[in-house]
Design a protein around this motif. Structure first.
Motif, PDB file in Angstrom:
ATOM      1  N   ARG A 127      -3.809 115.779 -64.079  1.00 33.08           N
ATOM      2  CA  ARG A 127      -4.128 114.347 -64.166  1.00 33.08           C
ATOM      3  C   ARG A 127      -5.452 114.072 -64.851  1.00 33.08           C
ATOM      4  O   ARG A 127      -5.816 112.906 -65.053  1.00 33.08           O
ATOM      5  CB  ARG A 127      -4.145 113.803 -62.739  1.00 33.08           C
ATOM      6  N   TYR A 166     -13.669 116.390 -50.902  1.00 35.97           N
ATOM      7  CA  TYR A 166     -12.777 115.518 -50.131  1.00 35.97           C
ATOM      8  C   TYR A 166     -12.224 116.253 -48.912  1.00 35.97           C
ATOM      9  O   TYR A 166     -12.143 115.694 -47.833  1.00 35.97           O
ATOM     10  CB  TYR A 166     -11.615 115.022 -50.991  1.00 35.97           C
ATOM     11  N   GLY A 326     -11.202 103.155 -53.686  1.00 38.30           N
ATOM     12  CA  GLY A 326     -10.378 104.025 -52.837  1.00 38.30           C
ATOM     13  C   GLY A 326     -10.326 103.516 -51.406  1.00 38.30           C
ATOM     14  O   GLY A 326      -9.266 103.390 -50.799  1.00 38.30           O
ATOM     15  N   ASN A 330      -6.451  99.661 -50.956  1.00 40.44           N
ATOM     16  CA  ASN A 330      -5.131  99.872 -50.352  1.00 40.44           C
ATOM     17  C   ASN A 330      -5.094  99.543 -48.862  1.00 40.44           C
ATOM     18  O   ASN A 330      -4.169  98.904 -48.390  1.00 40.44           O
ATOM     19  CB  ASN A 330      -4.713 101.340 -50.521  1.00 40.44           C
ATOM     20  N   LEU A 394       3.750 102.670 -55.961  1.00 42.78           N
ATOM     21  CA  LEU A 394       2.906 103.740 -56.520  1.00 42.78           C
ATOM     22  C   LEU A 394       3.617 104.414 -57.672  1.00 42.78           C
ATOM     23  O   LEU A 394       4.818 104.659 -57.626  1.00 42.78           O
ATOM     24  CB  LEU A 394       2.636 104.777 -55.410  1.00 42.78           C
ATOM     25  N   ARG A 398       1.398 112.060 -64.011  1.00 41.01           N
ATOM     26  CA  ARG A 398       0.873 113.380 -64.363  1.00 41.01           C
ATOM     27  C   ARG A 398       1.146 113.647 -65.845  1.00 41.01           C
ATOM     28  O   ARG A 398       2.168 113.216 -66.376  1.00 41.01           O
ATOM     29  CB  ARG A 398       1.554 114.491 -63.548  1.00 41.01           C
ATOM     30  N   PRO A 465       3.941 107.429 -49.862  1.00 40.21           N
ATOM     31  CA  PRO A 465       2.978 106.360 -50.153  1.00 40.21           C
ATOM     32  C   PRO A 465       1.593 106.882 -50.509  1.00 40.21           C
ATOM     33  O   PRO A 465       0.824 106.186 -51.159  1.00 40.21           O
ATOM     34  CB  PRO A 465       2.929 105.575 -48.840  1.00 40.21           C
ATOM     35  N   PHE A 466       1.264 108.112 -50.087  1.00 35.82           N
ATOM     36  CA  PHE A 466      -0.064 108.664 -50.375  1.00 35.82           C
ATOM     37  C   PHE A 466      -0.003 109.685 -51.506  1.00 35.82           C
ATOM     38  O   PHE A 466      -0.934 110.467 -51.699  1.00 35.82           O
ATOM     39  CB  PHE A 466      -0.637 109.316 -49.108  1.00 35.82           C
ATOM     40  N   GLY A 467       1.081 109.687 -52.294  1.00 32.64           N
ATOM     41  CA  GLY A 467       1.211 110.671 -53.369  1.00 32.64           C
ATOM     42  C   GLY A 467       1.523 112.031 -52.764  1.00 32.64           C
ATOM     43  O   GLY A 467       2.099 112.123 -51.680  1.00 32.64           O
ATOM     44  N   GLY A 468       1.120 113.086 -53.475  1.00 32.57           N
ATOM     45  CA  GLY A 468       1.420 114.411 -52.940  1.00 32.57           C
ATOM     46  C   GLY A 468       0.776 115.504 -53.748  1.00 32.57           C
ATOM     47  O   GLY A 468       0.211 115.258 -54.809  1.00 32.57           O
ATOM     48  N   TYR A 471      -3.326 116.291 -55.638  1.00 34.83           N
ATOM     49  CA  TYR A 471      -4.058 115.018 -55.761  1.00 34.83           C
ATOM     50  C   TYR A 471      -3.737 114.033 -54.636  1.00 34.83           C
ATOM     51  O   TYR A 471      -4.090 112.863 -54.720  1.00 34.83           O
ATOM     52  CB  TYR A 471      -3.726 114.340 -57.093  1.00 34.83           C
ATOM     53  N   CYS A 473      -3.678 111.590 -51.575  1.00 34.96           N
ATOM     54  CA  CYS A 473      -4.803 110.754 -51.123  1.00 34.96           C
ATOM     55  C   CYS A 473      -5.620 111.451 -50.022  1.00 34.96           C
ATOM     56  O   CYS A 473      -5.108 111.706 -48.927  1.00 34.96           O
ATOM     57  CB  CYS A 473      -4.267 109.430 -50.596  1.00 34.96           C
ATOM     58  N   PRO A 474      -6.888 111.728 -50.288  1.00 36.63           N
ATOM     59  CA  PRO A 474      -7.701 112.379 -49.267  1.00 36.63           C
ATOM     60  C   PRO A 474      -8.182 111.402 -48.191  1.00 36.63           C
ATOM     61  O   PRO A 474      -8.774 111.816 -47.202  1.00 36.63           O
ATOM     62  CB  PRO A 474      -8.889 112.924 -50.065  1.00 36.63           C
ATOM     63  N   GLY A 475      -7.919 110.100 -48.394  1.00 41.67           N
ATOM     64  CA  GLY A 475      -8.378 109.110 -47.409  1.00 41.67           C
ATOM     65  C   GLY A 475      -7.284 108.741 -46.421  1.00 41.67           C
ATOM     66  O   GLY A 475      -7.454 107.830 -45.608  1.00 41.67           O
ATOM     67  N   ALA A 479      -7.398 106.122 -43.445  1.00 43.76           N
ATOM     68  CA  ALA A 479      -6.680 104.867 -43.734  1.00 43.76           C
ATOM     69  C   ALA A 479      -5.861 104.426 -42.526  1.00 43.76           C
ATOM     70  O   ALA A 479      -5.877 103.260 -42.132  1.00 43.76           O
ATOM     71  CB  ALA A 479      -5.776 105.046 -44.944  1.00 43.76           C
ATOM     72  N   GLN A 522      -0.122 100.462 -56.235  1.00 43.22           N
ATOM     73  CA  GLN A 522      -0.200 101.087 -54.903  1.00 43.22           C
ATOM     74  C   GLN A 522       0.137 100.024 -53.843  1.00 43.22           C
ATOM     75  O   GLN A 522       1.181  99.403 -53.979  1.00 43.22           O
ATOM     76  CB  GLN A 522      -1.524 101.802 -54.718  1.00 43.22           C
TER      77      GLN A 522
HETATM   78  C1  HEM Z   1      -2.949 102.623 -46.965  1.00 42.74           C
HETATM   79  C2  HEM Z   1      -3.981 103.086 -47.591  1.00 42.74           C
HETATM   80  C3  HEM Z   1      -3.982 104.030 -48.769  1.00 42.74           C
HETATM   81  C4  HEM Z   1      -2.976 104.385 -49.634  1.00 42.74           C
HETATM   82  C5  HEM Z   1      -1.525 103.912 -49.640  1.00 42.74           C
HETATM   83  C6  HEM Z   1      -3.543 105.313 -50.593  1.00 42.74           C
HETATM   84  C7  HEM Z   1      -2.849 105.909 -51.626  1.00 42.74           C
HETATM   85  C8  HEM Z   1      -3.410 106.762 -52.556  1.00 42.74           C
HETATM   86  C9  HEM Z   1      -2.691 107.387 -53.629  1.00 42.74           C
HETATM   87  C10 HEM Z   1      -1.221 107.172 -53.887  1.00 42.74           C
HETATM   88  C11 HEM Z   1      -3.543 108.164 -54.326  1.00 42.74           C
HETATM   89  C12 HEM Z   1      -3.229 108.986 -55.585  1.00 42.74           C
HETATM   90  C13 HEM Z   1      -2.419 110.235 -55.211  1.00 42.74           C
HETATM   91  C14 HEM Z   1      -1.783 110.945 -56.377  1.00 42.74           C
HETATM   92  O1  HEM Z   1      -2.142 110.727 -57.554  1.00 42.74           O
HETATM   93  O2  HEM Z   1      -0.874 111.745 -56.085  1.00 42.74           O
HETATM   94  C15 HEM Z   1      -4.838 108.027 -53.709  1.00 42.74           C
HETATM   95  C16 HEM Z   1      -5.980 108.643 -54.145  1.00 42.74           C
HETATM   96  C17 HEM Z   1      -7.186 108.544 -53.523  1.00 42.74           C
HETATM   97  N1  HEM Z   1      -7.455 107.869 -52.350  1.00 42.74           N
HETATM   98 FE1  HEM Z   1      -6.144 106.798 -51.262  1.00 42.74          FE
HETATM   99  N2  HEM Z   1      -4.870 105.488 -50.294  1.00 42.74           N
HETATM  100  C18 HEM Z   1      -5.176 104.729 -49.189  1.00 42.74           C
HETATM  101  C19 HEM Z   1      -6.397 104.642 -48.563  1.00 42.74           C
HETATM  102  C20 HEM Z   1      -7.520 105.346 -48.928  1.00 42.74           C
HETATM  103  C21 HEM Z   1      -8.796 105.287 -48.232  1.00 42.74           C
HETATM  104  C22 HEM Z   1      -9.070 104.438 -46.997  1.00 42.74           C
HETATM  105  C23 HEM Z   1      -9.656 106.100 -48.916  1.00 42.74           C
HETATM  106  C24 HEM Z   1     -11.108 106.428 -48.636  1.00 42.74           C
HETATM  107  C25 HEM Z   1     -11.640 106.495 -47.485  1.00 42.74           C
HETATM  108  C26 HEM Z   1      -8.919 106.665 -50.030  1.00 42.74           C
HETATM  109  C27 HEM Z   1      -9.460 107.531 -50.958  1.00 42.74           C
HETATM  110  C28 HEM Z   1      -8.788 108.040 -52.051  1.00 42.74           C
HETATM  111  C29 HEM Z   1      -9.420 108.856 -53.076  1.00 42.74           C
HETATM  112  C30 HEM Z   1     -10.882 109.277 -53.128  1.00 42.74           C
HETATM  113  C31 HEM Z   1      -8.418 109.178 -54.007  1.00 42.74           C
HETATM  114  C32 HEM Z   1      -8.587 109.979 -55.294  1.00 42.74           C
HETATM  115  C33 HEM Z   1      -8.282 111.427 -55.050  1.00 42.74           C
HETATM  116  C34 HEM Z   1      -8.424 112.267 -56.320  1.00 42.74           C
HETATM  117  O3  HEM Z   1      -8.952 111.782 -57.310  1.00 42.74           O
HETATM  118  O4  HEM Z   1      -7.955 113.403 -56.305  1.00 42.74           O
HETATM  119  N3  HEM Z   1      -7.640 106.190 -50.003  1.00 42.74           N
HETATM  120  N4  HEM Z   1      -4.725 107.186 -52.616  1.00 42.74           N
END
Ligand code: HEM
Length: 541
Positions: A127, A166, A326, A330, A394, A398, A465-468, A471, A473-475, A479, A522
């Protein structure tokens, strides 16, 4: 003289006519060729993910304009409209993957269970180049900074260092607990300090929630100094967040002046905040979970990474802007959708009372919340996953680094892969009545004890919903605690009565609808709102 002008005009007319005819011929020819190829490929290889088949390239959807391909149809801002059309084509041609030309790039949409699972496992997909585009367009970084921030051609160790940060400082239970406790402390303080809530007041629920959650999330992640320095930070942030995908797709500045201005203003404020924080370093050996200048530990570890990569202060501020995105972009609408469904008079009549019974059981004697018990409540959990199923649009995107078969779908080096949640989260073969919000969807009953639980086990490749994969989602752990905690604090400590729907909600009976936007937002944004009367209960918080 008049004859000369006439000859010139007539030559120009002929030239223009020739040009128009050529364009029509080229477009017509392109359409016929791509249509024929599509029909042959689609009919020859139905459902490429079937185990009996050899891997095949997904059929390329026909188009008229060379280079542009399906870009215009794909850019439809009625969220879901493009996916509905693609679902019809998938049923008609018995396909579980298609390809389109998107802004000149051959893009494979994969929506088979096997294909999506393979996308998450594949080492041939990455990515970083897309992240670099995000760095430049969305975060205003220079090319140099974005390459340093999202390194691609570097040793594996360096490449994974953000992922390591992360996993240690955002996903670990100590990090999640520290973030949750600061978030809840600030959220409660925000509610306590709002005098109108003691008297009782009418508010637009999501608007009210967004403001309080913005302050609480920003403070938990970035510390309290940012909003002390810039109390109006949310104004530009909100414009930037709303225009994020437009910026990513490279909308020219001329057509998105306010988006660029909001981005640049937010980055500038973050630069000033970084400079102020760096001028007050922590004492040697100090490494608290949270401190006022830079907030949670994960932020300070990110800043160490910025220095290791020698990012300019402008690049660092851009990187911090996406960290804010981030945490806010969401989880906040997710809390909004969940509350709206719980409070809506159109939801099943006992839904709210059953949620309240569950929430009461997670309240400690001193009135505070027992978070470990809260995050295990079956109906609340089921409703949380149901809102993510229904409201996450979402696109897992890639780039293909080397040609590979993904669960029966063959994709070539240089192409792009996209796994759209809409196609599986709303696939009737995977989820019964997929268009309906069913809070009980993920409830389970133990055959022996009859005990009610919840489960999303076995849904990999259907629900993501959080990908897989690398990469993912580390949050995600935080969340869930944030969303459930927000809903619990509001419902347990306030009387909230439905007054009516407001705004342009396009859902059933006036229920808020999905805000227009590009595909891949998202958690989709909320259009319209719910007017409620909210009053603090005597017992306090
Ligand atoms: C319902 C809430 C949330 C959803 C649905 C969500 C979903 C996602 C998704 C789909 C991705 C990309 C995954 C991929 O490309 O495969 C992502 C990336 C990320 N999320 Fe979340 N997210 C949520 C909440 C949060 C929260 C609360 C945080 C921080 C505390 C967060 C931090 C991040 C970060 C830092 C990335 C980038 C990771 C990277 O670059 O590798 N997310 N999120």
């Amino acid at each position: 003289m008049a004859t000369d002008s006439y000859t010139l005009l007539s030559a120009l007319g002929t030239l223009l006519l020739g040009l128009v005819v050529t364009v029509i011929l080229v477009c017509g020819y392109t359409y016929l060729v791509t249509l024929t190829r599509f029909q042959i490929n689609a009919r020859k290889h139905p459902n490429s993910s079937a185990k009996t088949q050899l891997a095949h390239s997904p059929p390329l959807v026909p188009y008229f304009i060379p280079g542009l391909g399906s870009t215009i149809t794909f850019s439809n801002q009625n969220i879901g409209a493009y996916w509905k059309w693609l679902q019809c084509q998938a049923a008609r041609y018995r396909q579980d993957a298609f390809a389109i030309i998107l802004a000149g790039v051959h893009t494979n949409f994969i929506f088979s269970e096997a294909g999506i699972s393979a996308v998450f496992k594949s080492r041939q997909l990455s990515r970083e180049k897309l992240d670099q585009q995000l760095g430049m367009n969305v975060l205003g970084m220079s090319k140099e900074d974005s390459v340093k921030a999202f390194p691609y051609d570097v040793a594996e160790k360096e490449k994974s260092s953000v992922a390591r940060i992360y996993s240690e400082h955002l996903l670990s239970s100590s990090a999640v607990n520290a973030l949750t406790s600061k978030f809840m402390e600030t959220f409660r303080a925000e509610l306590e300090s709002d005098a109108s809530l003691s008297e009782g007041v009418e508010v637009d629920l999501y608007d009210f929630l967004w403001k309080k959650v913005f302050v609480s999330s920003t403070t938990a992640q970035c510390g309290s100094t940012l909003l002390e320095m810039f109390p109006d930070f949310s104004t530009d942030y909100q414009v930037w967040e709303d225009s994020l995908l437009g910026l990513l797709f490279g909308t020219p500045r001329l057509f998105a002046r306010s988006a660029y201005a909001a981005r640049d203003a937010s980055v500038k404020k973050l630069e000033a905040w970084l400079e102020a924080g760096y001028s007050k370093p922590l004492k040697d050996g100090e490494d608290p979970e949270w401190e006022p200048n830079f907030g949670a530990k994960v932020m300070r570890k990110r800043h160490d990474y910025y220095h290791q990569q020698e990012l300019s202060i402008h690049g660092q501020a851009g990187f911090d802007l996406i960290a804010l995105g981030g945490i806010i972009s969401n989880a906040t609408p997710a809390s909004g959708w969940l509350l709206l469904h719980i409070l809506s008079p159109t939801s099943p009549s006992d839904f709210r009372s059953r949620i309240m019974d569950e929430l009461e059981s997670s309240r400690k004697n001193d009135g505070s919340l027992d978070i470990p018990s809260l995050i295990r409540l079956p109906l609340l959990n089921s409703a949380f996953h149901e809102l993510l199923r229904l409201y996450v649009d979402l696109l897992v995107v890639r780039q293909v680094d080397s040609s590979v078969a993904l669960g029966g779908h063959y994709v070539k080096q240089g192409e792009q892969v996209m796994a759209p949640t809409w196609m599986t989260h709303r696939n009737p073969a995977f989820f019964e009545n997929p268009e309906v919000f069913d809070p009980e969807r993920f409830l389970t009953r133990d055959a022996e004890t009859g005990k009610i639980g919840f489960s999303i086990a076995g849904l990999g490749g259907k629900y993501f919903p959080f990908g897989g994969g690398h990469y993912m989602c580390p949050g995600r752990m935080f969340a869930k605690q944030e969303v459930l905690g927000t809903v619990a604090v509001l419902l347990l400590n306030f009387d909230i009565d439905f007054v009516g729907y407001t705004g342009q909600g396009s859902g059933k009976h006036g229920f808020p609808g999905i805000k227009k936007g590009y595909a891949g937002n998202q958690v989709v944004r909320i259009e319209g709102d719910m007017r409620v009367r909210i009053k603090k209960r005597i017992s306090g918080m």
